[in-house]
Design an enzyme around this catalytic site. Structure first.
Site, PDB file in Angstrom:
ATOM      1  N   HIS A  66       0.869  -1.180   0.000  1.00 48.37           N
ATOM      2  CA  HIS A  66       0.000   0.000   0.000  1.00 48.37           C
ATOM      3  C   HIS A  66       0.910   1.236   0.000  1.00 48.37           C
ATOM      4  O   HIS A  66       2.003   1.199   0.562  1.00 48.37           O
ATOM      5  CB  HIS A  66      -0.838  -0.055   1.278  1.00 48.37           C
TER       6      HIS A  66
ATOM      7  N   ASP B 115       3.013  -4.257   8.210  1.00 52.11           N
ATOM      8  CA  ASP B 115       1.806  -3.464   7.996  1.00 52.11           C
ATOM      9  C   ASP B 115       0.625  -4.407   8.241  1.00 52.11           C
ATOM     10  O   ASP B 115       0.307  -5.257   7.405  1.00 52.11           O
ATOM     11  CB  ASP B 115       1.810  -2.914   6.559  1.00 52.11           C
TER      12      ASP B 115
ATOM     13  N   GLN C 231      -4.564  -4.998   7.230  1.00 48.61           N
ATOM     14  CA  GLN C 231      -5.547  -5.973   6.739  1.00 48.61           C
ATOM     15  C   GLN C 231      -5.461  -7.321   7.454  1.00 48.61           C
ATOM     16  O   GLN C 231      -6.221  -8.237   7.121  1.00 48.61           O
ATOM     17  CB  GLN C 231      -5.377  -6.185   5.219  1.00 48.61           C
TER      18      GLN C 231
ATOM     19  N   CYS D 152      -4.667   2.398  -3.665  1.00 47.25           N
ATOM     20  CA  CYS D 152      -3.430   2.934  -3.077  1.00 47.25           C
ATOM     21  C   CYS D 152      -2.277   1.964  -3.273  1.00 47.25           C
ATOM     22  O   CYS D 152      -1.440   1.788  -2.369  1.00 47.25           O
ATOM     23  CB  CYS D 152      -3.591   3.264  -1.599  1.00 47.25           C
TER      24      CYS D 152
END
Ligand code: PMP
Length: 412
Positions: A123, A200, A203, A366
């Site tokens: 992203h 990250d 999600q 993104c």
């Protein structure tokens, strides 16, 4: 697993409405999730009974809000199995958390000639902070290739991560391809070379059990609004020793110990990184969202979503002219599914689905470098959460077919 057996769905008042005369089917959960009535009530409750600034007051309301604010931190600590509550820094969201790591750890530790390793599926919020840091520091940004299913490729990672690597930063779950990346193995590779591992978790944390000690990641970033909480609140987890050694990025109230005319000493963790009045209600309610999710159980959420994927993915793959990105084996796919109808712009597809009451996202998500990697400008994306049902999945499939027919024949 239909609407009648999904006991959570009725907790979400927003789902009970018509859009374009059809029952709303909300499949844009990777962008943001809906909020259960209990969470909406908790926001109200805070402002009706407890609102006061944290940490600075001795009066009863200030004590109440501070107590709830810090109790939420402990809930979040336990939720991701962090060792210490001071390893949980409140941020505005994933983007903010990743920028803090780049601006603090990155500014301090990246020097000319060093390498930062990410992947093609990141992203933008896990790409631009590293790209800009690399430019500023004359360091090299390297991209790990994806394998044929779209997973970050461990074999290529072994080539890209070297003794020059200082930071490896990878999405746990892709917001486009729905793959779960091997972040535990990547963390071990990074550590073998003396680099830190940033995950990250935007999600992954809302959809599956995530244990930072098991992953042995050094940092983890995630957003409250993707896990039933409000917007404007998120989390940066970091290992205590690393966070202690890092400089603050924002200056102001709360983050100081002593301020002298010409120098200042910093507060302890976690407050060193929380300058100014924080999103107090957001943090407290994120703690409540954690309680809600834990009541269901993260493994149950993961299993339920996997069942939905096992049901819907084969049906999508059977639709003529529908191109599905990412793995075609449901066992390798989480509940984020990207697709395109041949010869139709994804915005037209998403508009057609909206006419049927189905909310999906269309665009580059993104992740423009990933779109380039896939050889497309954009995709449509359906993303499920635990309140979605087999009926929602059926409506998605039916509506894609109807939209296809509409654009082919000008009629449904
Ligand atoms: N990383 C991933 C994988 C995401 O899906 C998102 C949200 N789309 C982000 C980072 C950024 O999250 P936020 O906008 O909440 O900061």
């Amino acid at each position: 697993m239909d609407n009648k057996t999904n006991q959570w769905r009725e907790d979400f008042p927003i789902l009970n409405q018509k859009v374009n005369d059809e029952n709303l089917v909300y499949l844009d959960n990777a962008a943001t999730t809906q909020k259960p009535q209990a969470i909406i009530n908790d926001i109200d409750k805070f402002y009706q009974h407890d609102n006061a600034n944290v940490h600075r007051g001795v009066h009863t309301l200030a004590e109440r809000s501070t107590e709830q604010f810090e109790a939420a931190r402990v809930k979040i600590q336990k939720f991701i199995n962090a060792q210490h509550s001071d390893e949980i820094i409140y941020t505005k969201g994933t983007t903010d958390a990743l920028n803090i790591i780049a601006r603090s750890f990155g500014e301090e530790n990246i020097h000319e000639g060093d390498e930062i390793v990410i992947s093609y599926l990141e992203h933008h919020s896990n790409l631009i902070p590293w790209q800009q840091l690399a430019i500023k520091k004359h360091a090299t940004l390297k991209y790990i290739e994806l394998d044929k299913d779209g997973f970050v490729d461990l074999e290529d990672a072994k080539k890209k991560i070297t003794d020059k690597t200082k930071i490896v930063s990878i999405a746990h779950v892709s917001n486009v391809l729905g793959v779960i990346n091997p972040v535990k193995e990547l963390a071990s590779l990074a550590h073998m070379h003396g680099a830190v591992m940033v995950v990250d978790g935007a999600q992954s944390v809302p959809h599956m059990p995530v244990d930072v000690q098991d992953l042995d990641c050094d940092f983890l970033a995630f957003s409250g609004h993707k896990m039933l909480g409000p917007t404007g609140i998120g989390v940066l987890y970091g290992k205590e020793a690393l966070l202690n050694a890092m400089p603050p990025v924002d200056y102001g109230g709360e983050m100081i110990n002593f301020v002298h005319l010409y120098e200042t000493s910093w507060n302890d963790l976690p407050w060193k990184f929380e300058a100014g009045t924080p999103n107090i209600a957001g943090a407290i309610v994120l703690g409540d969202a954690v309680d809600y999710l834990e009541k269901i159980g993260m493994q149950n959420i993961f299993d339920y979503e996997n069942k939905l994927v096992a049901y819907v993915l084969p049906k999508l793959l059977k639709i003529d002219d529908l191109i599905v990105y990412g793995p075609h084996d449901p066992k390798k796919h989480t509940s984020v599914i990207s697709f395109n109808l041949k010869d139709l712009h994804p915005h037209d597809l998403a508009t057609g689905l909206d006419m049927e009451g189905v909310a999906v996202r269309a665009g580059h998500h993104c992740a423009q470098p990933l779109m380039g990697y896939l050889g497309v400008n954009a995709t449509a994306r359906a993303s499920f959460y635990f309140y979605n049902t087999v009926e929602d999945a059926d409506t998605l499939v039916k509506s894609i077919v109807a939209t296809k027919e509409f654009f082919k024949n000008g009629t449904v």
